[in-house]
Enzyme design. Structure first.
Site, short mmCIF file in Angstrom:
data_model
loop_
_atom_site.label_atom_id
_atom_site.label_comp_id
_atom_site.label_asym_id
_atom_site.label_seq_id
_atom_site.Cartn_x
_atom_site.Cartn_y
_atom_site.Cartn_z
N LYS A 276 18.38 88.12 48.61
CA LYS A 276 18.73 88.86 47.38
C LYS A 276 19.73 89.98 47.64
O LYS A 276 20.73 90.11 46.93
CB LYS A 276 17.46 89.46 46.75
CG LYS A 276 16.45 88.47 46.26
CD LYS A 276 15.30 89.16 45.55
CE LYS A 276 14.42 89.96 46.48
NZ LYS A 276 13.60 89.10 47.37
N THR A 277 19.44 90.80 48.63
CA THR A 277 20.26 91.98 48.87
C THR A 277 21.70 91.60 49.21
O THR A 277 22.65 92.12 48.62
CB THR A 277 19.66 92.82 50.02
OG1 THR A 277 18.33 93.22 49.65
CG2 THR A 277 20.49 94.06 50.29
N GLU B 126 19.68 93.42 42.00
CA GLU B 126 18.75 92.71 42.88
C GLU B 126 17.39 92.68 42.20
O GLU B 126 16.85 93.74 41.84
CB GLU B 126 18.66 93.41 44.24
CG GLU B 126 17.70 92.73 45.18
CD GLU B 126 17.64 93.39 46.55
OE1 GLU B 126 16.65 93.15 47.26
OE2 GLU B 126 18.58 94.14 46.89
#
Length: 466
Positions: free
Chosen positions: A118-119, A162
């Site tokens: 995600k990041t 995110e």
């Protein structure tokens, strides 16, 4: 941004990655922010520079004068004195995700979800948009040097977020593009079963309006299983499985990766990333797919990917003496992430000896995934296991669960040089003995092992290690 008459917001646990990002966004949007945390440091110092009032420790008096109290899922609501005081005073108490959902209300939301990646993917999309001339608002659960932190408040219509599945937080968001990067068993303390986790991702995807799009990685079997249940338009991407957007001809050399993208029948050669690993190629495909949906020229997207410079604690090279001795710091804490990080090191630095230094995160995760950690770490040339970082969990609830479970699993998986070192100073002493040319010390974990990586790198820079 408008939140009615709300002007002063107090954040409980303001030093956490997700909470500090929302605090920074609120500060940059003109709100007064106070916050408390058990520990202060670089993150809270930066917020203070932006105008936040930071308290170390929790006290009922900290909420005086605030209009709303925001807390994260990591905070135990029934045990926090500030939350209790706010409720007694009639001050609204809300979770971080509810606040974030409100801040998104008037933006075109691009929400990046998944049990992994995600990041990085969020940062890649943010970089692409900014390099393409857009001015997005961005919130990432990590620190990007390119972005100058974890948050950007832009003037454009896009908001890139995110989106965390823990505690079902992402279900409060309002995506126009919902990206599902990966999906496997995780956060079972929230969901109980993999089926419940999959149902949550389906619900997240179905929050997209009829004119939006879901973007999903078909290399993950559980994502392939939920695609038929989606009631929205979708784009697929992958490397192994046939997809709308695919990568091929992948060449990895240290922290450089070059590959070809084929998207909806069009071929784009020589795509370059300045980060290592196959997993980052997948992240780039996700970002590229989002850019295509936004109708940005592919050439601009590729140029933007080339400007992505990585994230702190995502294969962050903290020290390199030019003769092969390297200190690398990575956030990997799930077996799949650990495997991907070790593979990136082995594939990119074939001549190096990889010393994996792993701190298990959470007793429950250690207990559930010990064998998987064993296989993930066994490819390293040497493995050193620290004790478990408990985070929100109590050791007494998990008798017999410690880092040795992982060390034994590595040995069963074929690891030849494995050590479990519980004491911190003993661990640091052992690491000093491995600081030789040709060795990459690869620190992994979501806990405080990062401080040891930083300490070792600093000792090497000062020349204190012979």
């Amino acid at each position: 941004m408008e939140l009615g008459k709300t002007r002063r917001i107090h954040i409980v646990g303001i030093g956490g990655a997700g909470m500090s990002a929302i605090a920074e966004l609120l500060l940059k949007s003109g709100f007064d922010v106070t916050g408390s945390d058990l520990q202060t440091g670089e993150v809270t110092d930066k917020l203070a520079e932006h105008g936040a009032i930071i308290y170390r420790g929790h006290s009922a008096g900290h909420i005086e004068g605030c209009d709303v109290v925001v807390y994260s899922s990591a905070v135990r609501k029934d045990e926090n004195v500030e939350i209790s005081a706010a409720e007694k005073a009639g001050i609204p108490v809300i979770k971080r995700d509810e606040m974030l959902g409100e801040l998104m209300r008037y933006k075109y939301g691009i929400c990046i979800s998944g049990t992994h990646g995600k990041t990085t993917t969020t940062a890649m999309i943010a970089t692409m948009l900014m390099e393409s001339g857009e001015s997005p608002t961005v919130m990432i659960g990590g620190v990007s040097d390119y972005l100058g932190g974890s948050t950007v408040v832009g003037e454009g219509k896009y908001m890139v977020i995110e989106s965390d599945e823990y505690d079902r937080a992402f279900l409060k968001l309002t995506p126009t593009i919902a990206l599902v990067n990966s999906l496997e068993s995780e956060h079972m303390d929230t969901y109980g079963t993999l089926e419940e986790l999959k149902n949550a991702f389906i619900a997240f995807a179905d929050k997209v309006p009829f004119y939006g799009r879901v973007i999903c990685c078909v290399d993950w079997p559980e994502i392939r299983k939920i695609i038929p249940m989606l009631n929205r338009r979708y784009t697929t991407f992958g490397i192994e499985e046939h997809a709308d957007v695919m990568a091929s001809d992948i060449v990895m050399e240290k922290n450089h990766t070059v590959f070809t993208i084929t998207a909806f029948g069009s071929r784009y050669e020589g795509v370059r990333l300045h980060v290592p690993g196959r997993h980052n190629v997948l992240n780039a495909l996700a970002a590229f797919s989002a850019g295509i949906e936004l109708e940005i020229l592919p050439e601009k997207l590729i140029a933007g990917l080339g400007c992505y410079s990585g994230m702190r604690r995502r294969f962050q090279i903290r020290y390199d003496n030019g003769r092969g001795l390297m200190i690398v710091d990575d956030y990997a804490h799930h077996p799949s992430e650990v495997k991907a990080t070790v593979s990136a090191a082995k594939n990119g630095w074939a001549d190096s000896r990889i010393i994996a230094v792993f701190q298990p995160h959470l007793f429950s995760r250690t207990q559930e995934f010990a064998d998987e950690y064993g296989w993930a770490l066994s490819r390293a040339d040497s493995v050193i296991i620290a004790d478990v970082y408990p985070s929100r969990e109590k050791a007494e609830k998990f008798p017999g669960v410690n880092g040795n479970l992982v060390a034994e699993a590595v040995r069963r998986a074929g690891g030849k040089h494995v050590a479990y070192i519980e004491g911190r100073e003993e661990l640091f002493g052992s690491l000093l003995e491995h600081c030789s040319d040709g060795n990459m010390l690869l620190f992994m974990g979501a806990g405080d092992i990062t401080h040891m990586a930083a300490r070792l790198a600093e000792e090497l820079r000062k020349g204190s290690v012979s």
